[in-house]
Scaffold this active site. Structure first.
Site, short mmCIF file in Angstrom:
data_model
loop_
_atom_site.label_atom_id
_atom_site.label_comp_id
_atom_site.label_asym_id
_atom_site.label_seq_id
_atom_site.Cartn_x
_atom_site.Cartn_y
_atom_site.Cartn_z
N ALA A 1 0.84 -1.20 0.00
CA ALA A 1 0.00 0.00 0.00
C ALA A 1 0.88 1.25 0.00
CB ALA A 1 -0.91 0.00 1.22
N THR B 1 2.20 -2.42 4.33
CA THR B 1 2.34 -0.97 4.13
C THR B 1 3.69 -0.66 3.52
OG1 THR B 1 3.40 -0.56 6.28
CG2 THR B 1 0.99 -0.53 6.21
N ASP B 2 3.78 0.43 2.81
CA ASP B 2 5.09 0.98 2.52
C ASP B 2 5.71 1.36 3.85
OD1 ASP B 2 7.34 1.92 1.24
OD2 ASP B 2 6.23 3.06 -0.26
N TRP B 3 7.02 1.48 3.88
CA TRP B 3 7.73 1.62 5.15
C TRP B 3 7.40 2.97 5.82
CZ3 TRP B 3 7.84 -2.76 3.41
CH2 TRP B 3 8.65 -3.78 3.88
N ALA C 1 4.22 3.96 6.29
CA ALA C 1 3.00 4.51 5.70
C ALA C 1 1.78 4.35 6.58
CB ALA C 1 2.74 3.84 4.35
#
Length: 836
Positions: free
Chosen positions: A216, A249-251, A253
């Site tokens: 995401a 999640t993106d890191w 996010a």
């Protein structure tokens, strides 16, 4: 800490999916609420949590996408420190120019083998975000401006990686098309553009290749963070497309952990703190989070761990030398011959050759940021030209770290140019121009390169420019040179590949996967990229890349799909399986392609569909098929394409579904979007009522008569297409929040202290004393990226040193509630928190 081998918990029941699912459920039934919550976030930057009691091991994930970037042990909390040596393949932007599905799969499999060697279970790749603007700093990591091409190549790459038992993470879902304020900005996209442009690459990759995970994105999409966007993560990804993997999640996010879980986000990365784990537990206990939602998330996480564990081998070793050869081959297959006037290429020894440009000796072969690979070796064009026994003279000509000309360097280059028969000028973007974390500000090459090319042209007409860079550039000298060979960012083997291409040992076969505009202001998105601080409006709607340029009839530097060869190809005998369509199975299109030249070559045959006139605005043509065909001199092959319903459909936002209009369509086959060699008509006459076709001719006439010069799209017309009032674009009002950035607070007294400490910790850890170019690039990226980090992400990326409770206390202080804020900070210190 040993946690046992998870394979032992699954393999006795065999490899059947149902049996493995039963075993996952058995483990799930034994887990406590706290253990379930804990498994939903990482242990640290790159690992999931282990659960010793149930013998559940941690698995490791690492960055891609054009090579393995596994961080060395003991690296920094931002995940940007030095990584283990790995093969640096051409970047996605370069590989896309190959238009070669089998090559993408082969590269993916090779990277996966390096993952297995380093005990990495999931490669965080590929990225399929659309190249909305040539300025996006991360465009080199993405495939194309066209969703069909991006989706096909991504699917091939994923299939290659996962064929080796390593998972992938399809990213960044979705509409993450600018780096500026990427962690907080709201992408305002109309539903049709979302469905036709920004989602189809994800859809194709998910349905065709089944990636183990989907990542995401940071940004909001139409008002909601992607990491907690239920329509995106559950209704579309899971229910409509059938994705069975997990969403990560993106890191940094994650915005609201409970909202994210409820929306369909399973795994938060990175880990290191307890705040969000505790919020999950409290949500279940309070009744605001259904335990069934948590169980479903944990089941998907356990499924990922199980798949990963089945494929790890203790003593696995890959062949890095073979991978280097593949990297060089991939680079050669991806290079695009943009111009070849008077057949100046291949070079014809024994001519007097002058090689000019620092990039010949010091190539820029990859981008910057989380994809920065520590290569096993790097070829240079200069050393390979020397190795061929070729006589030439070399001058650097310019300083790659400077913009202004150096008269001494320029004088040396001009002397060689005047005394040479042909000049190979190596030009390109410095690594400080494009990177993750920030966007380019213009499309220009450094001034010292442009002016040197123009001065050389006055003393030598035989110039070949060898171009290096991750995205299109303006070429004010395009009519002053005879040849242009575009290498993009070709990976560690790019230097030798460039030399082989120049000498004719390899025949170029790449095609542009994006349009090269003449200048930045020619792009329809140019007035709306990048935007902020609140929103970025995608006012161009579906008219991205060639969909705009070809529909508006606007002149470009080089069109989408363009690429030359040292041989020639003829197209003939186009046949449609049906002249009329009144139902949809599939429509087969065949065409013959022949190599009419004297040397072997490969042609990318492209198929476009041209729609009939309509009440709804449409692009002039859209790519719906392609095939790369290798042909010996005189050889002819038949190429076949299968077109289905989606090949003729547009997304009807009124009925929220794909819709096909009846009427005459044209099937176009050619060598680029503007080099159409053959065309045939097919009549679509589907039975039943056509339904309501949206008609914006009165409310949004701009989209029906795309201008060549006026790039300002009226807001009220975009609002009509968007279907509701546009959100406020102004600065964020009110007090500080968790989504306030370091830049927002750095002028306050506590903000200055926090910013200084974070800067001190981030920069030395990633830059250190060694001032090599890769470290300098990372420093440059961080200096531009840190001010845009929201406070919540600072906490979740701190490895547990800064808790969300401490951030909340800081926010109270910043908003004038000092005493309460100080108490909150003290009570939320990591030691205090762990003791609860």
């Amino acid at each position: 800490m040993k946690t046992g081998n998870l394979r032992d918990r699954f393999e006795p029941l065999g490899s059947r999916k149902e049996a493995r699912s039963m075993k996952v459920k058995e483990i799930l039934a034994q887990m406590s609420l706290e253990e379930k919550a804990g498994l939903c976030s990482g242990k640290d930057m790159w690992r999931t949590k282990a659960l010793e009691r149930l013998k559940i091991p941690a698995i490791t994930v690492s960055d891609g996408p054009h090579g393995l970037r596994k961080q060395q042990e003991g690296g920094d909390n931002l995940g940007l420190a030095d990584s283990v040596p790995a093969t640096c393949f051409p970047t996605a932007g370069a590989l896309a120019a190959s238009w070669d599905r089998s090559l993408l799969a082969e590269v993916g499999a090779a990277i996966a083998r390096e993952c297995l060697q380093e005990k990495v279970s999931v490669l965080l790749a590929p990225g399929v975000n659309i190249k909305r603007s040539p300025l996006c700093g991360r465009n080199f990591e993405y495939y194309s401006e066209d969703p069909f091409l991006a989706g096909e190549l991504a699917a091939a790459f994923i299939e290659g990686v996962q064929s080796q038992g390593v998972g992938t993470s399809l990213k960044h879902f979705a509409a993450n098309n600018q780096e500026h304020l990427r962690m907080t900005v709201d992408a305002v996209v109309d539903e049709r553009a979302l469905r036709e442009i920004y989602l189809p690459a994800f859809e194709k990759a998910v349905k065709k290749a089944k990636p183990w995970t989907v990542m995401a994105a940071y940004n909001k999409l139409n008002g909601t963070y992607c990491s907690e966007h239920r329509q995106l993560l559950t209704e579309i990804l899971k229910e409509e497309w059938g994705h069975e993997g997990l969403v990560v999640t993106d890191w940094g996010a994650c915005n609201d952990r409970v909202e994210g879980l409820q929306a369909g986000q399973e795994l938060e990365m990175p880990g290191g703190g307890l705040d969000n784990d505790r919020s999950i537990v409290e949500g279940v206990k309070s009744g605001s989070l259904d335990i069934a939602v948590l169980d479903a998330a944990v089941e998907r996480i356990l499924g990922l761990i199980e798949k990963s564990a089945r494929n790890m081998q203790e003593d696995y070793r890959c062949d890095l030398e073979a991978h280097h050869d593949l990297a060089r081959y991939a680079s050669a297959r991806s290079a695009v011959l943009l111009k070849n006037e008077d057949s100046i290429l291949p070079l014809k020894p024994p001519g007097r050759l002058g090689v000019i440009g620092e990039l010949a000796a010091n190539p820029r072969y990859q981008g910057s940021g989380s994809s920065l690979i520590n290569p096993t070796r790097v070829d240079t064009a200069l050393e390979h030209l020397k190795g061929q026994g070729l006589e030439f003279r070399f001058a650097p000509g310019y300083d790659l770290k400077r913009n202004n000309p150096d008269e001494e360097l320029m004088g040396e280059a001009l002397k060689i140019a005047a005394e040479s028969g042909t000049i190979a000028f190596f030009a390109g973007l410095p690594d400080t121009y494009e990177s993750e974390g920030f966007d380019r500000e213009h499309m220009r090459l450094p001034h010292n390169q442009n002016i040197l090319i123009e001065r050389i042209a006055k003393v030598n007409a035989n110039i070949v420019v060898v171009l290096w860079g991750g995205a299109p550039v303006e070429m004010p000298w395009v009519n002053q040179v005879k040849g242009i060979l575009n290498m993009y960012l070709p990976g560690q083997g790019g230097g030798r590949a460039a030399a082989d291409l120049l000498l004719g040992k390899t025949n170029p076969s790449g095609k542009l996967a994006e349009t090269y505009p003449r200048r930045l202001r020619d792009c329809l998105s140019s007035a709306y990229f990048p935007e902020g601080p609140r929103t970025v409006e995608y006012r161009e709607s579906i008219f991205v890349g060639y969909r705009y340029f070809d529909t508006a009839g606007k002149e470009v530097l080089f069109p989408f799909g363009h690429g030359l060869s040292y041989t020639r190809f003829a197209y003939s005998d186009m046949i449609l399986s049906r002249a009329g369509v009144n139902d949809f199975g599939q429509l087969k299109v065949s065409v013959k392609v022949k190599n009419t030249g004297e040397i072997p070559g490969a042609e990318v045959v492209q198929l476009y569909v041209e729609p009939p006139p309509s009440k709804i605005f449409k692009a002039a043509r859209e790519l719906k098929g392609f095939a790369k065909v290798a042909l010996n001199p005189g050889e002819e092959k038949k190429v076949e394409f299968m077109l289905d319903e989606r090949s003729f459909a547009y997304y009807n936002a009124v009925v929220a579904d794909w819709h096909i209009e009846n009427g005459p369509y044209h099937i176009l086959v050619g060598a680029s979007s503007r080099d159409i060699r053959l065309r045939e008509r097919v009549i679509v006459d589907l039975p039943g009522e056509e339904g309501e076709v949206p008609d914006y001719r009165r409310t949004a006439p701009y989209y029906y008569h795309l201008p060549g010069e006026d790039m300002q799209i009226p807001g009220e017309q975009f609002a009509a297409v968007y279907g509701r009032p546009l959100p406020d674009k102004g600065a964020v009002q009110g007090g500080f929040t968790r989504n306030s950035t370091l830049g927002d607070i750095k002028d306050t007294f506590p903000g200055k202290i926090l910013y200084r400490e974070i800067y001190k910790r981030a920069i030395p850890e990633t830059v250190g004393e060694d001032k090599d170019s890769r470290r300098e690039v990372t420093k440059n990226m961080l200096e531009k990226m840190l001010p845009q980090l929201p406070l919540r992400s600072v906490a979740t990326s701190s490895g547990g040193m800064l808790t969300l409770g401490m951030v909340d206390g800081l926010i109270l202080i910043l908003n004038g509630r000092r005493v309460k804020g100080l108490l909150k900070v003290f009570r939320s210190l990591p030691g205090k928190q762990l003791g609860k």
